[in-house]
Design a protein around this motif. Structure first.
Motif, PDB file in Angstrom:
ATOM      1  N   ALA A 315       0.826  -1.207   0.000  1.00 13.80           N
ATOM      2  CA  ALA A 315       0.000   0.000   0.000  1.00 13.80           C
ATOM      3  C   ALA A 315       0.861   1.258   0.000  1.00 13.80           C
ATOM      4  O   ALA A 315       0.568   2.229  -0.713  1.00 13.80           O
ATOM      5  CB  ALA A 315      -0.937  -0.009   1.203  1.00 13.80           C
ATOM      6  N   MET A 316       1.926   1.268   0.798  1.00  8.97           N
ATOM      7  CA  MET A 316       2.776   2.452   0.845  1.00  8.97           C
ATOM      8  C   MET A 316       3.497   2.681  -0.476  1.00  8.97           C
ATOM      9  O   MET A 316       3.705   3.832  -0.899  1.00  8.97           O
ATOM     10  CB  MET A 316       3.776   2.325   1.995  1.00  8.97           C
ATOM     11  N   LEU A 317       3.861   1.605  -1.170  1.00 11.79           N
ATOM     12  CA  LEU A 317       4.459   1.753  -2.501  1.00 11.79           C
ATOM     13  C   LEU A 317       3.446   2.349  -3.478  1.00 11.79           C
ATOM     14  O   LEU A 317       3.786   3.208  -4.298  1.00 11.79           O
ATOM     15  CB  LEU A 317       4.947   0.400  -3.010  1.00 11.79           C
ATOM     16  N   ALA A 318       2.202   1.903  -3.394  1.00  9.30           N
ATOM     17  CA  ALA A 318       1.164   2.439  -4.269  1.00  9.30           C
ATOM     18  C   ALA A 318       0.846   3.897  -3.946  1.00  9.30           C
ATOM     19  O   ALA A 318       0.501   4.684  -4.843  1.00  9.30           O
ATOM     20  CB  ALA A 318      -0.098   1.578  -4.153  1.00  9.30           C
ATOM     21  N   LEU A 319       0.960   4.270  -2.668  1.00  7.14           N
ATOM     22  CA  LEU A 319       0.644   5.643  -2.256  1.00  7.14           C
ATOM     23  C   LEU A 319       1.762   6.626  -2.565  1.00  7.14           C
ATOM     24  O   LEU A 319       1.518   7.850  -2.580  1.00  7.14           O
ATOM     25  CB  LEU A 319       0.355   5.676  -0.750  1.00  7.14           C
ATOM     26  N   LEU A 320       2.962   6.144  -2.783  1.00  2.60           N
ATOM     27  CA  LEU A 320       4.115   7.036  -2.914  1.00  2.60           C
ATOM     28  C   LEU A 320       3.943   8.102  -4.005  1.00  2.60           C
ATOM     29  O   LEU A 320       4.221   9.285  -3.751  1.00  2.60           O
ATOM     30  CB  LEU A 320       5.377   6.209  -3.159  1.00  2.60           C
ATOM     31  N   PRO A 321       3.497   7.749  -5.241  1.00  2.00           N
ATOM     32  CA  PRO A 321       3.313   8.825  -6.241  1.00  2.00           C
ATOM     33  C   PRO A 321       2.313   9.885  -5.795  1.00  2.00           C
ATOM     34  O   PRO A 321       2.533  11.087  -6.016  1.00  2.00           O
ATOM     35  CB  PRO A 321       2.815   8.063  -7.481  1.00  2.00           C
ATOM     36  N   LEU A 322       1.208   9.477  -5.175  1.00  2.00           N
ATOM     37  CA  LEU A 322       0.223  10.446  -4.684  1.00  2.00           C
ATOM     38  C   LEU A 322       0.830  11.331  -3.609  1.00  2.00           C
ATOM     39  O   LEU A 322       0.611  12.558  -3.599  1.00  2.00           O
ATOM     40  CB  LEU A 322      -0.990   9.699  -4.135  1.00  2.00           C
ATOM     41  N   LEU A 323       1.602  10.752  -2.711  1.00  2.00           N
ATOM     42  CA  LEU A 323       2.213  11.535  -1.644  1.00  2.00           C
ATOM     43  C   LEU A 323       3.229  12.528  -2.200  1.00  2.00           C
ATOM     44  O   LEU A 323       3.299  13.672  -1.736  1.00  2.00           O
ATOM     45  CB  LEU A 323       2.880  10.594  -0.634  1.00  2.00           C
ATOM     46  N   LEU A 324       4.000  12.107  -3.183  1.00  2.00           N
ATOM     47  CA  LEU A 324       4.994  13.015  -3.770  1.00  2.00           C
ATOM     48  C   LEU A 324       4.322  14.202  -4.447  1.00  2.00           C
ATOM     49  O   LEU A 324       4.837  15.327  -4.401  1.00  2.00           O
ATOM     50  CB  LEU A 324       5.871  12.259  -4.766  1.00  2.00           C
ATOM     51  N   ARG A 325       3.173  13.960  -5.083  1.00  2.00           N
ATOM     52  CA  ARG A 325       2.451  15.074  -5.711  1.00  2.00           C
ATOM     53  C   ARG A 325       1.810  15.994  -4.679  1.00  2.00           C
ATOM     54  O   ARG A 325       1.452  17.135  -4.988  1.00  2.00           O
ATOM     55  CB  ARG A 325       1.371  14.530  -6.652  1.00  2.00           C
ATOM     56  N   SER A 326       1.647  15.504  -3.460  1.00  2.00           N
ATOM     57  CA  SER A 326       1.011  16.306  -2.413  1.00  2.00           C
ATOM     58  C   SER A 326       1.994  17.187  -1.658  1.00  2.00           C
ATOM     59  O   SER A 326       1.578  18.053  -0.881  1.00  2.00           O
ATOM     60  CB  SER A 326       0.307  15.375  -1.409  1.00  2.00           C
TER      61      SER A 326
END
Length: 672
Positions: A315-326
């Motif tokens: 899940a954290m790997l999948a969330l990483l692009p979203l977090l970087l854009r945030s």
């Protein structure tokens, strides 16, 4: 045997201990008041226990750590909240008190799975008590301190650590130490608290996503449902359904899983909150948020390697692009530093368990603990030779609908709508997308990954839980919006689906409340006195042994249930079923040891077996009952390694090891 008063006191202690700390921590990391309070029980439980577990490795006892840790976190969080309130303006209405009360009542259903039931025939136990045989671990922590000594297996000269993910049981041990409750009572209290905290988490999410109290109400109501299988069996017959679908397993809804495996449910709640904290860490990188994130990750892993390990990592790997854009402009270095700090903290806290699990895995042998294989859905003959290929679409189109009626279809549509309508530049929009990604990863992991460590696919059964929690909250939000429509057809279909799911929920609730009366019920009612006799002759550090198959009919599958619930002493071998998860043994050696102990208590033990029990396995005290074959053909009576210490006519005999049996053990061997 079991005190309801002690259970109630332990549950109240947990509610005060963890909710207070969780609320101030939630406010300090940026949750608004309306969200911080319903998230507080699960947030406080995870952070406080992860921190207390690490401190207890040095201090040695859970009681002082729980009290001091709670006060320190509450005072620190309050100080931070007063000086730096980082939560954005929030117009969400507060959760009404009656919803907290409703959640507390619904949470009684999973807790009842642990409570014994007195009947005219004797004591009845609910089927879910099988998975609560780990209560022996709670007693071991209270009795022997931390780190825990393996109560299920641990002969002299062999590793005595525990490689199981035991944070949930450590939390229950804190309640027992704080209130004086027994392990059995503390387990029931912790089961109630886990059910209550995750109910409030889901209701709080629904309220946060829609600003609708009706959404929170629907969410709690949805958690009362179960599978469609009972309804389908009533309509078409169990045999006809068996020709299409495989039998039910541990892959089930919140009510079932909270009753059977609350530690996995607690880990799933921690993962859902960790996803929300991760979004706040990206939008406003701060040291406190990073610390909370690290403790949440560590706590999730220490509660469930499958949910907090495998699913969390994916899940954290999948969330990483979203977090970087945030990340705000210029904030990337701070964010990366915060992520590294959180990861280092989580690794530091999880390292002792990681090491134990690595060594246990090496000693057990075998390959990878995780494999890729579609979740088996269709019966072997349902689709001819192509059934294996059809399992994958059947998982998404059939199994999820059958097991999570209304929650899965309504939640998926509502979650998609919430993620699509939310502005990607706002905090609420990022949260909706983060929860959507977490749900997708959770469901996909459950449908594609298989655990190979034990006899069951625990990974497939438990990986679905984080996504299920998010979908339940989203379904509550979607149903609340649906009620605003003037049409009648769609709300009517939703009501029909909910009514159908209540049949499955009612079956679970009835089973938990009524239990099952077995042929051993009358004998089980005498078990407290029997184990009290054993404790009279077994010091706190002694190892005891009894027939691992004693009271086998009290549970759906044989497990040494009376020892687990009442002995409050370590066992030199508690039985094959418990050794699967807790003994660092290969399948072949575990089976050979199990056969040897069963042979002894069947009355077929040899002199070599007696020597092995005394010297190889370090069995200090032996319990033989009139239910054992060894009662009539007693190998201990003439053994030089044991002497009779106490007997109850036609009931039990207690033997203790003689001084000569404490000689250095020979090379371990299994008598054929």
């Amino acid at each position: 045997m079991f005190s309801f008063g002690s259970t109630l006191l332990a549950a109240a202690a947990g509610l005060v201990l963890w909710t207070g700390a969780g609320y101030v921590l939630g406010r300090a990391v940026g949750f608004g008041r309306a969200l911080a309070l319903p998230l507080a029980p699960a947030l406080g439980w995870t952070v406080l226990n992860a921190l207390a577990l690490e401190i207890s490795r040095w201090v040695g006892g859970p009681l002082v750590v729980a009290t001091v840790g709670a006060l320190a976190l509450m005072m620190g969080g309050w100080w931070l909240r007063d000086r730096r309130v980082v939560a954005p303006p929030d117009d969400t209405p507060a959760m009404p008190f009656w919803l907290f009360l409703a959640a507390a009542i619904v949470a009684l259903v999973p807790a009842m799975a642990v409570v014994p039931k007195e009947t005219q025939a004797g004591i009845a136990l609910a089927p879910a008590i099988f998975d609560h045989s780990k209560i022996a671990l709670i007693d071991a922590m209270v009795r022997d301190g931390m780190p825990p000594v393996n109560p299920f297996y641990g002969p002299p000269g062999e590793p005595a650590g525990v490689a199981y993910y035991y944070l949930w049981h450590f939390g229950a041990a804190q309640l027992a130490s704080l209130t004086g409750a027994r392990g059995w009572e503390a387990d029931a209290a912790a089961s109630w608290f886990t059910a209550f905290s995750t109910l409030m988490l889901m209701a709080g999410l629904a309220l946060h996503l829609t600003a609708s109290r009706l959404a929170a109400s629907f969410t709690i109501a949805l958690c009362c449902g179960g599978s469609l299988r009972p309804m389908l069996e009533a309509l078409f017959g169990a045999q006809a359904l068996g020709h299409i679908l495989r039998p039910a397993t541990g892959f089930a809804g919140w009510l079932f899983q909270s009753s059977w495996s609350p530690h996995h449910v607690a880990a799933a709640g921690a993962l859902v909150i960790a996803a929300l904290v991760a979004v706040r860490l990206a939008t406003n990188p701060r040291a406190l948020t990073a610390i909370v994130m690290g403790l949440m990750v560590a706590g999730a892993y220490q509660s469930s390697i499958w949910v907090g390990g495998v699913v969390l990592a994916l899940a954290m790997l999948a969330l990483l692009p979203l977090l970087l854009r945030s990340v705000p402009p210029g904030g990337l270095p701070r964010f990366l530093l915060a992520v590294l700090g959180a990861a280092a903290l989580a690794l530091l806290f999880a390292a002792p368990l990681l090491v134990e699990q690595y060594h246990a895995g090496v000693m057990r042998g075998g390959g990878s603990p995780v494999a890729i294989s579609p979740f088996p859905v269709l019966a072997d003959g349902a689709a001819g030779g192509f059934w294996r290929w059809l399992d994958l679409p059947a998982y998404w189109l059939v199994l999820l609908v059958v097991e999570f009626p209304l929650i899965y279809p309504a939640g998926a549509v509502a979650l998609w709508w919430l993620a699509a309508r939310g502005d990607a530049g706002t905090l609420s929009g990022r949260e909706a997308r983060a929860l959507g990604l977490l749900t997708l990863v959770s469901l996909a992991a459950s449908g594609l990954l298989v655990s190979t460590v034990g006899d069951n696919n625990d990974l497939g059964w438990r990986a679905v839980l984080p996504g299920l929690m998010v979908l339940t909250a989203a379904a509550g939000a979607g149903l609340a919006r649906l009620m605003e429509r003037r049409g009648r057809i769609v709300p009517g279909l939703a009501l029909a689906g909910f009514a159908a799911s209540l049949v499955g929920g009612g079956v679970i609730a009835a089973g938990n409340a009524r239990g099952e009366v077995s042929s051993d019920a009358a004998w089980f009612a005498r078990a407290p006195a029997m184990w009290a006799a054993v404790r009279r002759h077994a010091p706190a550090g002694a190892r005891v042994v009894n027939n691992p198959a004693l009271f086998a009919t009290m549970t759906p599958w044989p497990v040494n249930i009376s020892w687990a619930l009442m002995a409050d002493r370590r066992s030199c071998f508690a039985g094959n079923e418990l050794a699967i998860a807790f003994a660092p043994l290969s399948r072949q050696r575990r089976g050979a040891i199990s056969d040897q102990f069963l042979r002894v208590f069947a009355g077929e033990g040899s002199a070599g077996d007696m020597r092995a029990l005394a010297r190889t396995y370090g069995c200090d005290v032996v319990l033989v009952t009139a239910r054992d074959g060894a009662w009539a053909r007693d190998p201990f009576a003439d053994s030089p390694f044991y002497r009779l210490a106490e007997t109850e006519p036609a009931a039990w005999r207690v033997y203790v090891a003689t001084p000569s049996s404490s000689a250095p053990p020979p090379v371990p061997s299994i008598t054929p």
